[in-house]
Design an enzyme around this catalytic site. Structure first.
Site, PDB file in Angstrom:
ATOM      1  N   LYS A 112       1.071  -1.214  -0.130  1.00 35.90           N
ATOM      2  CA  LYS A 112       0.184  -0.174   0.299  1.00 35.90           C
ATOM      3  C   LYS A 112       0.658   0.906  -0.079  1.00 35.90           C
ATOM      4  CE  LYS A 112      -4.486  -1.666   1.418  1.00 35.90           C
ATOM      5  NZ  LYS A 112      -5.755  -1.583   2.195  1.00 35.90           N
ATOM      6  N   LYS A 195      -4.522  -9.549  -6.863  1.00 32.50           N
ATOM      7  CA  LYS A 195      -5.854  -9.694  -6.423  1.00 32.50           C
ATOM      8  C   LYS A 195      -6.774  -9.195  -7.167  1.00 32.50           C
ATOM      9  CE  LYS A 195      -5.349  -8.079  -1.984  1.00 32.50           C
ATOM     10  NZ  LYS A 195      -5.433  -7.726  -0.698  1.00 32.50           N
ATOM     11  N   LYS A 198     -10.737  -3.382  -4.671  1.00 28.68           N
ATOM     12  CA  LYS A 198     -11.595  -2.156  -4.460  1.00 28.68           C
ATOM     13  C   LYS A 198     -10.259  -1.432  -5.444  1.00 28.68           C
ATOM     14  CE  LYS A 198     -13.137  -3.362  -0.249  1.00 28.68           C
ATOM     15  NZ  LYS A 198     -13.137  -2.403   1.167  1.00 28.68           N
TER      16      LYS A 198
HETATM   17  P1  TYM Z   1     -10.932  -6.022   3.167  1.00 29.18           P
HETATM   18  O1  TYM Z   1     -11.146  -4.730   3.611  1.00 29.18           O
HETATM   19  O2  TYM Z   1      -9.271  -4.981   2.920  1.00 29.18           O
HETATM   20  O3  TYM Z   1     -11.377  -7.129   3.062  1.00 29.18           O
HETATM   21  C1  TYM Z   1     -12.077  -7.208   3.383  1.00 29.18           C
HETATM   22  C2  TYM Z   1     -12.526  -9.274   3.654  1.00 29.18           C
HETATM   23  O4  TYM Z   1     -12.769  -9.325   2.336  1.00 29.18           O
HETATM   24  C3  TYM Z   1     -11.641 -10.551   1.695  1.00 29.18           C
HETATM   25  N1  TYM Z   1     -11.492 -10.029   0.616  1.00 29.18           N
HETATM   26  C4  TYM Z   1     -10.995 -11.100  -0.344  1.00 29.18           C
HETATM   27  N2  TYM Z   1     -10.984 -12.297  -0.501  1.00 29.18           N
HETATM   28  C5  TYM Z   1     -10.275 -13.155  -1.044  1.00 29.18           C
HETATM   29  N3  TYM Z   1     -10.071 -12.697  -2.734  1.00 29.18           N
HETATM   30  C6  TYM Z   1     -10.031 -11.660  -2.537  1.00 29.18           C
HETATM   31  N4  TYM Z   1      -9.859 -11.110  -3.826  1.00 29.18           N
HETATM   32  C7  TYM Z   1     -10.464 -10.138  -1.830  1.00 29.18           C
HETATM   33  N5  TYM Z   1     -10.375  -9.065  -1.481  1.00 29.18           N
HETATM   34  C8  TYM Z   1     -10.734  -8.585   0.161  1.00 29.18           C
HETATM   35  C9  TYM Z   1     -10.395 -10.046   3.033  1.00 29.18           C
HETATM   36  O5  TYM Z   1      -9.643 -11.051   3.094  1.00 29.18           O
HETATM   37  C10 TYM Z   1     -11.709  -9.545   4.440  1.00 29.18           C
HETATM   38  O6  TYM Z   1     -12.074 -10.778   5.385  1.00 29.18           O
HETATM   39  N6  TYM Z   1      -7.205  -5.633   7.851  1.00 29.18           N
HETATM   40  C11 TYM Z   1      -9.062  -6.356   6.878  1.00 29.18           C
HETATM   41  C12 TYM Z   1     -10.404  -5.294   7.849  1.00 29.18           C
HETATM   42  C13 TYM Z   1     -10.875  -5.488   8.833  1.00 29.18           C
HETATM   43  C14 TYM Z   1     -10.437  -7.012   9.881  1.00 29.18           C
HETATM   44  C15 TYM Z   1     -10.320  -6.812  11.327  1.00 29.18           C
HETATM   45  C16 TYM Z   1     -10.094  -7.986   9.559  1.00 29.18           C
HETATM   46  C17 TYM Z   1      -9.604  -4.751  10.293  1.00 29.18           C
HETATM   47  N7  TYM Z   1      -9.848  -5.223  11.272  1.00 29.18           N
HETATM   48  C18 TYM Z   1     -10.274  -7.758  12.259  1.00 29.18           C
HETATM   49  C19 TYM Z   1     -10.385  -8.623  10.368  1.00 29.18           C
HETATM   50  C20 TYM Z   1     -10.404  -8.836  11.760  1.00 29.18           C
HETATM   51  C21 TYM Z   1      -9.257  -5.505   5.487  1.00 29.18           C
HETATM   52  O7  TYM Z   1      -8.469  -4.810   5.264  1.00 29.18           O
HETATM   53  O8  TYM Z   1     -10.114  -6.116   4.779  1.00 29.18           O
END
Ligand code: TYM
Length: 333
Positions: A112, A195, A198
């Protein structure tokens, strides 16, 4: 200790198929077995600049996505992170537990921040400690996520362990990741080595949960593939990232294994397979999109869900924070 789930999504844009297959769809199933908290992590979102009006709109939009996908806000606690200030308070304490060397190894920060490392926010760097705080604030035992979050969950365990050993307590649990299903890492439809995300500029790289049936079918039709037909065994997907991605998506959406999907389509042309995949994706995703449209027209309801979820989350967090303050040696009432 009771089994408890915490998971979150950053409200930084549209939910896409990766979020759905990697996370939200699994949450819908797990809500029947566990006590669950599902969070719109707006404090994580601002580690990269967000327009305030857009952040608020996206928070409601992603909350609508959770509900439209089948999360029950009565059974589960659905809330936006900033409503519970204890996330920030515990994150500070955990910033003092985690080591610089641990954060230096985080691949997501490197991706990032890119070449602009000196210009990245301090929050982006400390992001994994806030994530550990999210989970540990509720002593969550299980965290269902996509594969890309694995490293963050390992850090959460390291932080929990060091906190327990520094203070000589057995307080925080060692949380287990739940990485479930046939599509734990959904790839871009334009490039099977990247991957689905967004932040990718091309709309054709991802399927959004708000896409119309026509848009979904069009994106699948235009998805990149190699010229060979589908292989006869799963081993035949090796070295064919685009093919492997589409087969994984089909398997996940149809609740089959990759092997079963291959057995069904082996030797068929991708043009055929894409037609069936498009029909399946529309059948599974279109009802979610139309429910999101309905909920969007009722933002009062979404706000009520988040307010109520915030109050329930604060009630769970407060006694834990009282304990943490005592363990650390803070004088408090
Ligand atoms: P974020 O917002 O990037 O994504 C949310 C969830 O979607 C999953 N994900 C994917 N799974 C499969 N293929 C993909 N291409 C893909 N893109 C996203 C992510 O693995 C996630 O489960 N750091 C986290 C948010 C967070 C969080 C937490 C998660 C903050 N605190 C505590 C669990 C527990 C994030 O940026 O997810």
């Amino acid at each position: 200790m009771t089994d408890r789930i915490f998971s979150g999504v950053q409200p930084t844009g549209n939910l896409h198929l990766g979020n759905y297959l990697g996370a939200i769809r699994n949450w819908v199933r797990l809500q029947n077995e566990y006590e669950c908290l599902f969070c719109l992590v707006d404090m994580h979102a601002i580690t990269i600049w967000q327009d305030p009006l857009e952040l608020a709109a996206n928070t409601r939009e992603v909350a609508a996505g959770f509900l439209a996908a089948g999360i029950d806000p009565v059974r589960c606690i659905v809330f936006n992170q900033s409503r519970v200030p204890a996330h920030a308070e515990l994150a500070w304490i955990l910033n003092c537990t985690a080591r610089l060397g641990w954060l230096n190894r985080m691949t997501q920060f490197k991706e990032k921040a890119g070449k602009q490392r000196e210009n990245a926010s301090v929050g982006l760097y400390a992001y994994p400690c806030l994530m550990a705080a999210d989970i540990l604030l509720y002593k969550a035992t299980h965290v269902p996520v996509g594969e890309d979050q694995k490293q963050h969950l390992e850090l959460t365990r390291d932080v929990a362990q060091k906190f327990n050993s520094d203070y000589g307590v057995d307080f925080f649990p060692l949380t287990e990741p739940l990485i479930l299903g046939a599509a734990t890492r959904v790839m871009s439809l334009r490039d099977g080595t990247k991957k689905m995300s967004k932040s990718e500029p091309s709309e054709f790289s991802r399927i959004n949960l708000t896409d119309t049936a026509d848009a979904i079918a069009d994106k699948i039709r235009k998805a990149r593939t190699d010229p060979a037909p589908l292989p006869e065994t799963t081993a035949g997907l090796e070295g064919r990232p685009e093919a492997a991605n589409l087969v994984g998506i089909y398997a996940a959406l149809s609740d089959q294994s990759v092997a079963e999907t291959i057995a069904r389509f082996s030797g068929r042309l991708f043009s055929d397979f894409k037609g069936e995949l498009a029909d399946l994706a529309v059948a599974k995703l279109d009802p979610i999109a139309s429910e999101m449209r309905r909920l969007r027209a009722d933002s009062g309801y979404i706000d009520q869900v988040l307010r109520d979820g915030g109050a329930r989350a604060r009630a769970l967090a407060e006694p834990l924070m009282t304990e943490v303050r005592r363990i650390v040696g803070f004088l408090a009432e």
